[in-house]
Design an enzyme around this catalytic site. Structure first.
Site, PDB file in Angstrom:
ATOM      1  N   LYS A 153       8.632 -16.502 -11.297  1.00  0.00           N
ATOM      2  CA  LYS A 153       7.810 -15.389 -11.764  1.00  0.00           C
ATOM      3  C   LYS A 153       6.581 -15.910 -12.524  1.00  0.00           C
ATOM      4  O   LYS A 153       6.725 -16.767 -13.415  1.00  0.00           O
ATOM      5  CB  LYS A 153       8.669 -14.508 -12.684  1.00  0.00           C
ATOM      6  CG  LYS A 153       8.031 -13.207 -13.038  1.00  0.00           C
ATOM      7  CD  LYS A 153       8.950 -12.359 -13.883  1.00  0.00           C
ATOM      8  CE  LYS A 153       8.166 -11.213 -14.476  1.00  0.00           C
ATOM      9  NZ  LYS A 153       8.867 -10.568 -15.574  1.00  0.00           N
ATOM     10  N   ILE A 206      -1.346  -7.666  14.470  1.00  0.00           N
ATOM     11  CA  ILE A 206      -0.216  -7.564  15.410  1.00  0.00           C
ATOM     12  C   ILE A 206      -0.624  -6.760  16.643  1.00  0.00           C
ATOM     13  O   ILE A 206      -0.389  -7.162  17.786  1.00  0.00           O
ATOM     14  CB  ILE A 206       0.997  -6.910  14.712  1.00  0.00           C
ATOM     15  CG1 ILE A 206       1.372  -7.713  13.467  1.00  0.00           C
ATOM     16  CG2 ILE A 206       2.175  -6.795  15.673  1.00  0.00           C
ATOM     17  CD1 ILE A 206       2.337  -7.013  12.532  1.00  0.00           C
ATOM     18  N   LYS A 241     -12.863   0.738  16.412  1.00  0.00           N
ATOM     19  CA  LYS A 241     -11.581   0.018  16.332  1.00  0.00           C
ATOM     20  C   LYS A 241     -10.859   0.045  17.680  1.00  0.00           C
ATOM     21  O   LYS A 241     -10.281  -0.933  18.115  1.00  0.00           O
ATOM     22  CB  LYS A 241     -10.719   0.701  15.260  1.00  0.00           C
ATOM     23  CG  LYS A 241      -9.813  -0.248  14.520  1.00  0.00           C
ATOM     24  CD  LYS A 241      -9.251   0.377  13.271  1.00  0.00           C
ATOM     25  CE  LYS A 241     -10.102   0.090  12.045  1.00  0.00           C
ATOM     26  NZ  LYS A 241      -9.523   0.572  10.802  1.00  0.00           N
ATOM     27  N   ASP A 296      -3.833  -6.449   5.351  1.00  0.00           N
ATOM     28  CA  ASP A 296      -4.789  -7.318   6.052  1.00  0.00           C
ATOM     29  C   ASP A 296      -4.724  -8.750   5.532  1.00  0.00           C
ATOM     30  O   ASP A 296      -5.013  -9.691   6.264  1.00  0.00           O
ATOM     31  CB  ASP A 296      -6.216  -6.766   5.880  1.00  0.00           C
ATOM     32  CG  ASP A 296      -6.379  -5.454   6.638  1.00  0.00           C
ATOM     33  OD1 ASP A 296      -5.801  -5.347   7.739  1.00  0.00           O
ATOM     34  OD2 ASP A 296      -7.053  -4.540   6.129  1.00  0.00           O
ATOM     35  N   PHE A 322      -3.391   3.178  15.188  1.00  0.00           N
ATOM     36  CA  PHE A 322      -3.665   4.202  14.192  1.00  0.00           C
ATOM     37  C   PHE A 322      -4.793   3.695  13.304  1.00  0.00           C
ATOM     38  O   PHE A 322      -4.869   2.503  13.030  1.00  0.00           O
ATOM     39  CB  PHE A 322      -2.426   4.471  13.318  1.00  0.00           C
ATOM     40  CG  PHE A 322      -1.575   5.589  13.843  1.00  0.00           C
ATOM     41  CD1 PHE A 322      -0.876   5.447  15.032  1.00  0.00           C
ATOM     42  CD2 PHE A 322      -1.486   6.791  13.148  1.00  0.00           C
ATOM     43  CE1 PHE A 322      -0.110   6.480  15.529  1.00  0.00           C
ATOM     44  CE2 PHE A 322      -0.708   7.837  13.645  1.00  0.00           C
ATOM     45  CZ  PHE A 322      -0.024   7.680  14.829  1.00  0.00           C
ATOM     46  N   ASN A 327       0.855  -1.195   0.000  1.00  0.00           N
ATOM     47  CA  ASN A 327       0.000   0.000   0.000  1.00  0.00           C
ATOM     48  C   ASN A 327       0.886   1.238   0.000  1.00  0.00           C
ATOM     49  O   ASN A 327       2.116   1.134   0.042  1.00  0.00           O
ATOM     50  CB  ASN A 327      -0.939  -0.022   1.213  1.00  0.00           C
ATOM     51  CG  ASN A 327      -0.163  -0.086   2.509  1.00  0.00           C
ATOM     52  OD1 ASN A 327       0.568   0.823   2.857  1.00  0.00           O
ATOM     53  ND2 ASN A 327      -0.284  -1.211   3.228  1.00  0.00           N
TER      54      ASN A 327
HETATM   55  O1  C5P Z   1      -5.974  -2.197   9.581  1.00  0.00           O
HETATM   56  P1  C5P Z   1      -6.629  -1.510  10.756  1.00  0.00           P
HETATM   57  O2  C5P Z   1      -7.384  -0.296  10.379  1.00  0.00           O
HETATM   58  O3  C5P Z   1      -7.342  -2.453  11.668  1.00  0.00           O
HETATM   59  O4  C5P Z   1      -5.374  -0.939  11.597  1.00  0.00           O
HETATM   60  C1  C5P Z   1      -5.566  -0.336  12.847  1.00  0.00           C
HETATM   61  C2  C5P Z   1      -4.336  -0.495  13.692  1.00  0.00           C
HETATM   62  O5  C5P Z   1      -3.997  -1.879  13.828  1.00  0.00           O
HETATM   63  C3  C5P Z   1      -3.084   0.176  13.199  1.00  0.00           C
HETATM   64  O6  C5P Z   1      -2.473   0.720  14.347  1.00  0.00           O
HETATM   65  C4  C5P Z   1      -2.250  -0.932  12.602  1.00  0.00           C
HETATM   66  O7  C5P Z   1      -0.862  -0.689  12.740  1.00  0.00           O
HETATM   67  C5  C5P Z   1      -2.670  -2.129  13.433  1.00  0.00           C
HETATM   68  N1  C5P Z   1      -2.673  -3.382  12.675  1.00  0.00           N
HETATM   69  C6  C5P Z   1      -1.794  -4.408  13.014  1.00  0.00           C
HETATM   70  N2  C5P Z   1      -1.806  -5.591  12.325  1.00  0.00           N
HETATM   71  C7  C5P Z   1      -2.688  -5.786  11.315  1.00  0.00           C
HETATM   72  C8  C5P Z   1      -3.582  -4.770  10.959  1.00  0.00           C
HETATM   73  C9  C5P Z   1      -3.543  -3.571  11.653  1.00  0.00           C
HETATM   74  O8  C5P Z   1      -0.972  -4.228  13.924  1.00  0.00           O
HETATM   75  N3  C5P Z   1      -2.672  -6.939  10.676  1.00  0.00           N
END
Ligand code: C5P
Length: 396
Positions: free
Chosen positions: A288, A306, A336, A278, A322, A209
């Site tokens: 490839k 995480i 969230k 995600d 975030f 991204n």
């Molecule tokens: O993707 P999402 O909007 O849920 O992200 C919200 C928070 O969760 C962010 O702080 C992001 O760093 C964390 N996150 C994570 N691992 C993921 C998805 C998001 O630590 N797989």
């Protein structure tokens, strides 16, 4: 607000080739909002003239103990009310005289008479730097509370290569700004994730991204400025590591999770700034993938969350998330925060933050929503660190 607005800095310039970098440093200090008084030694003036420093600082240059320009007690007055004295370049001779408390020129005298912090940026030939006498003086200065910035290693004016190069003007400015921030997080350990992740499809392609990592790196810097020991686990970004921050580079979400869990023990704060993918491809092709098929289906599997995992752990640190949303920020961000069980979540609309140098965020905690003024990412990061620090103090 500029980084140094309202601050008065005395910049000491001694006799080394790196004095040319002090001219650039003067310009940067003034641009950052500081009032800069230059104390130029006789040897320093052999490398860069007083007229240059006068023009760049917009103030008279101080050179001699015996010419106080009608000020009476320049050797004492100059450092009174100053926020810091920074000597750049600081030669081996100057460091030696400083370590011994000598006062045989204006600069050493005002260093001895100062009532503000003193920082020195050594600059000398590598052999001079490694001499036991120089190292002994450095240890003495550190024990006396003098902050030593650098030196760096690299090509030297004498043609040799090694330790002793003065830090660049921009690095010295950053170090001074960091030095002057209040150290309210001294003794705290902070772990952050930053940047995007890259989920490989084959040896050359992948899903990622547009996260630049700038907000995460600005936060890492702001935490370090506040005195914390900071580790950033960074996805693929081409950003320089902020001074004093440890960095672990990873590529995928699974690697990021592994690096976070390994670095987690002992952390007081965890901030998930990374835009973690995600999903990842269910299968990574060993070779490839060749084009040809009119249609392809990509099977994806969910990556671990995480932040949610860290926040759910026994003895979890203070966790901050975030959320970049494209609409209905308050609603999604608060949902969230609750679902991941976070004391604090930083929300921003993607059109305000992703990739750029500025950001506009709203903080969501149990007390409600707190919008912060829009600004450069570093300024926003400092405001977020202040909010986290206050929450930590309240929960202590
Ligand atoms: O993707 P999402 O909007 O849920 O992200 C919200 C928070 O969760 C962010 O702080 C992001 O760093 C964390 N996150 C994570 N691992 C993921 C998805 C998001 O630590 N797989």
């Amino acid at each position: 607000m500029s980084d140094l607005s309202g601050k008065r800095i005395v910049l000491g310039v001694t006799g080394g080739v790196a004095a040319y970098k002090a001219a650039e440093l003067t310009r940067l200090l003034v641009k950052a909002g500081a009032t800069v008084d230059i104390a130029l030694t006789e040897a320093g003036a052999h490398f860069v003239g007083a007229a240059t420093f006068q023009a760049l600082s917009g103030r008279p240059v101080w050179s001699s103990l015996w010419d106080d320009q009608g000020r009476g007690m320049a050797h004492i007055d100059l450092s009174r009310g100053a926020d810091a004295v920074l000597v750049a370049p600081a030669t081996a001779d100057f460091l030696s005289r400083l370590a011994h408390g000598m006062a045989n020129d204006l600069l050493t005298t005002l260093c001895l008479a100062r009532d503000c912090p003193l920082l020195v940026a050594p600059a000398m030939n590598r052999q001079m730097w490694h001499q036991p006498a120089t190292q002994r003086n450095l240890r003495q200065l550190a024990a006396d509370g003098v902050a030593v910035l650098g030196p760096a290693s690299g090509e030297q004016a004498c043609g040799e290569v090694g330790d002793g190069r003065m830090l660049e003007a921009g690095e010295l400015l950053d170090a001074l700004v960091a030095f002057l921030q209040p150290k309210r997080l001294a003794g705290k350990r902070v772990l952050l994730t930053a940047g995007p992740t890259f989920e490989a499809l084959d040896p050359v392609r992948g899903l990622t991204n547009s996260s630049s990592g700038k907000m995460g790196f600005a936060l890492a810097r702001a935490f370090a400025e506040a005195g914390a020991a900071v580790t950033v686990v960074a996805g693929p970004v081409g950003l320089p590591t902020p001074m004093g921050v440890s960095r672990l580079d990873v590529v995928s979400a699974l690697q990021m999770r592994e690096a976070v869990l390994a670095a987690l023990p002992g952390a007081d704060v965890f901030v998930g700034v990374a835009a973690v993918a995600d999903y990842r491809p269910a299968v990574v092709a060993a070779q490839k993938i060749k084009k040809g098929a009119q249609q392809r289906t990509l099977e994806l599997i969910a990556n671990p969350d995480i932040l949610a995992e860290v926040a759910a752990g026994a003895d979890a640190p203070f966790c901050v998330g975030f959320a970049a949303e494209s609409e209905r920020l308050a609603e999604y961000a608060e949902a969230k925060r609750r679902s991941k069980n976070l004391p604090l979540l930083v929300g921003n609309l993607v059109q305000h933050g992703l990739g750029g140098d500025r950001n506009e965020v709203v903080l969501f905690d149990a007390r409600g929503a707190h919008p912060l003024p829009a600004g450069e990412k570093l300024m926003v990061a400092r405001a977020i660190v202040t909010h986290i620090t206050e929450m930590l103090i309240c929960t202590a």
